[in-house]
Design an enzyme around this catalytic site. Sequence first.
Site, PDB file in Angstrom:
ATOM      1  N   GLU A  44       0.912  -1.289  -0.090  1.00 39.67           N
ATOM      2  CA  GLU A  44      -0.038  -0.097   0.099  1.00 39.67           C
ATOM      3  C   GLU A  44       0.780   1.303  -0.103  1.00 39.67           C
ATOM      4  OE1 GLU A  44      -3.304  -1.865   3.116  1.00 39.67           O
ATOM      5  OE2 GLU A  44      -2.590   0.371   3.372  1.00 39.67           O
ATOM      6  N   GLU A  55      -5.053   9.106  10.726  1.00 35.43           N
ATOM      7  CA  GLU A  55      -3.550   8.455  10.850  1.00 35.43           C
ATOM      8  C   GLU A  55      -3.198   8.976  12.409  1.00 35.43           C
ATOM      9  OE1 GLU A  55      -2.578   6.580   8.810  1.00 35.43           O
ATOM     10  OE2 GLU A  55      -3.417   7.165   7.174  1.00 35.43           O
TER      11      GLU A  55
END
EC number: 4.2.1.20
Lengths: 256, 394
Positions: A44, A55
Amino acid sequence: MSKISEIFKNNKAFIAFLTAGDPTLEKTAEFILTMEKAGADLVEIGIPFSDPIAEGPVIEKANLRALSVGTTTDKIFDMVKRVRTKTQMPLVFLTYMNPVFVYGVEKFFKNCRETGINGIIIPDLPYEEKNEVLGVATAYDVDVITLIAPTSKDRIQTLAKDATGFIYLVSSMGVTGVRSEIKTDINAIIADIKQVSKTPVAVGFGISTPVQAKEISKTADGVIVGSAIVRIIAEHGENAGDVLFKYVKSLKDAIS
Amino acid sequence: MSKGKFGVHGGQYIPETLMNAIIELETAYEFYKKDKDFQDELTALLNDYAGRPSRLYFAKKMTADLGGAKIYLKREDLNHTGSHKINNVLGQALLAKRMGKTRLIAETGAGQHGVATATAAALMGFECEIFMGKEDTDRQALNVYRMKLLGAKVNVVTSGTMTLKDAVNDTMREWTKRVEDTHYVLGSVMGPHPFPEIVRDFQSVISKEARAQILEKEGQLPNAIIACVGGGSNAMGAFYNFIPDQDVRLIGCEAAGKGVDTALHAATIAKGSLGIFHGMKSYFCQDEYGQIAPVYSISAGLDYPGIGPEHANLFDTKRAEYVPITDDEAVNAFEYLSRTEGIIPAIESAHAVAYAMVLAPTMTKDEIIIINLSGRGDKDVAAIARYKGEDIHE
Ligand SMILES: Cc1ncc(COP(=O)(O)O)c(C=O)c1O
């Protein structure tokens, strides 16, 4: 069957994440190939975004580092094109809705097909909004990866039914980041998914050790590791290659 | 599928982790907005606790001095906690209580929304955590202490540009960590559906009152409503009940910082473009690759790179106008209103006052402007003194 789904056919898949442009795009290209050699089945590639709300601090900082050295979506497409000449491994983008939308959905997915991107993960694109990209992505053979969370509950089967490529099962509440313990009942969620979908399930968020990876791979079809890899890159910078190789190999070995 | 649309804007662009919480909120709000007990309890709180209805004050000296339209001030600065933010917070806190939540979290820029949330938490017995950018905890130190005094935990946000957008990022991150017992009290008409609608409804009390008040005082509708726009909650509240009155101009004032021709501004409508961020499709200050721009304003409450989706649609449909106001113009208006009417406005609200100072002289004496005075300026006094070169510290 999509090219992505094939990696789960004969083995438990190891999926690695890194942020494009951290520390440089040349190094990103090199690290992708290093991780493939070490056993990664899919990588990814994070397209950095100024405000990555899903995140934790490790990947957020990597995003900001990548942007600060001038990484752009166009330069990332160029990098992918170069990497594609050296590997057949499926490659998936991870980014937020805004970089895709502002780049232009049509142009973005056309470039994905032309450079060899097989799928995309967009954390801030829930099922309700998927039509923002789904038609165009499908037309260019890009799987839009479905995310399922510990809070998805009664939504699980609706989400799973339409999934292609693989299903990204978020192991824990909160944002990305290394966790010492994973408390969610992953087995129960996987069982729910398997009732309605044949699409492979990979588990991510918080996984960092071979022991965790092994445990999860008992029921999951694949394991995703992000923050731990990004942390190695943050620590070793341009020289992260050897450490990355050993680390990825240890995880792949643990689930094999 | 996609919900909460205003033209092309709005929607629900958030992580799957939050979707069930958002659906739960939407269901609860649909129920309680029609529930008489809920509405009665909210009205009692707004009146007895927050001090509503707020006054519509005729600014006689300012009117005479500017020599044009009659100027009225909708005095949201006189609300408990000093701004319009309390209208929304009392509504959301009451809703969270009905939903069985025990903890409130919120972002804040100027600190007014944080103070209002901490206040409601103290009143109704919630645990409370506020997220505020480091840049803002420095320039609004008084409000930080106020929140702590009220029993809230203040988290200083050091990611990104360390201002309002980063505070929103971190509050969203926190919500994904702990969603079962926690309600996110979003402070403006932004974010994923149903927030833009909920916040607008709770703020629309401003225009509901103002419309009745001006009809009583003047026997006619105003010609223009002017309000400052950060995310857009006080403006949306001030505009809402006038939207069907096509002859009433609706004017939002965005922060132009050092000027829209510099990089240092937060003028989303003037300089932004269509994007998808913080849960909504709307206009944002951003670059060609969709990276959100580091915006700037002297006013922490307007220092935000986006605008609520309903405003974006009011702009598209030309029902409302948006004008950029610089730091200098806002500071000038801050001083002007203080000296002329004895009212120290919030530096956010001073952006609206500044445009009224431009517009009023171009209008006739029987025309009417209502300025939404969204907050009081005590919190800004030290920062403005520093801006003027005086060495004052709180
Ligand atoms: C007094 C005041 N007015 C306006 C604003 C801007 O917010 P909004 O545009 O949502 O009204 C703030 C935000 O902090 C504020 O404190």
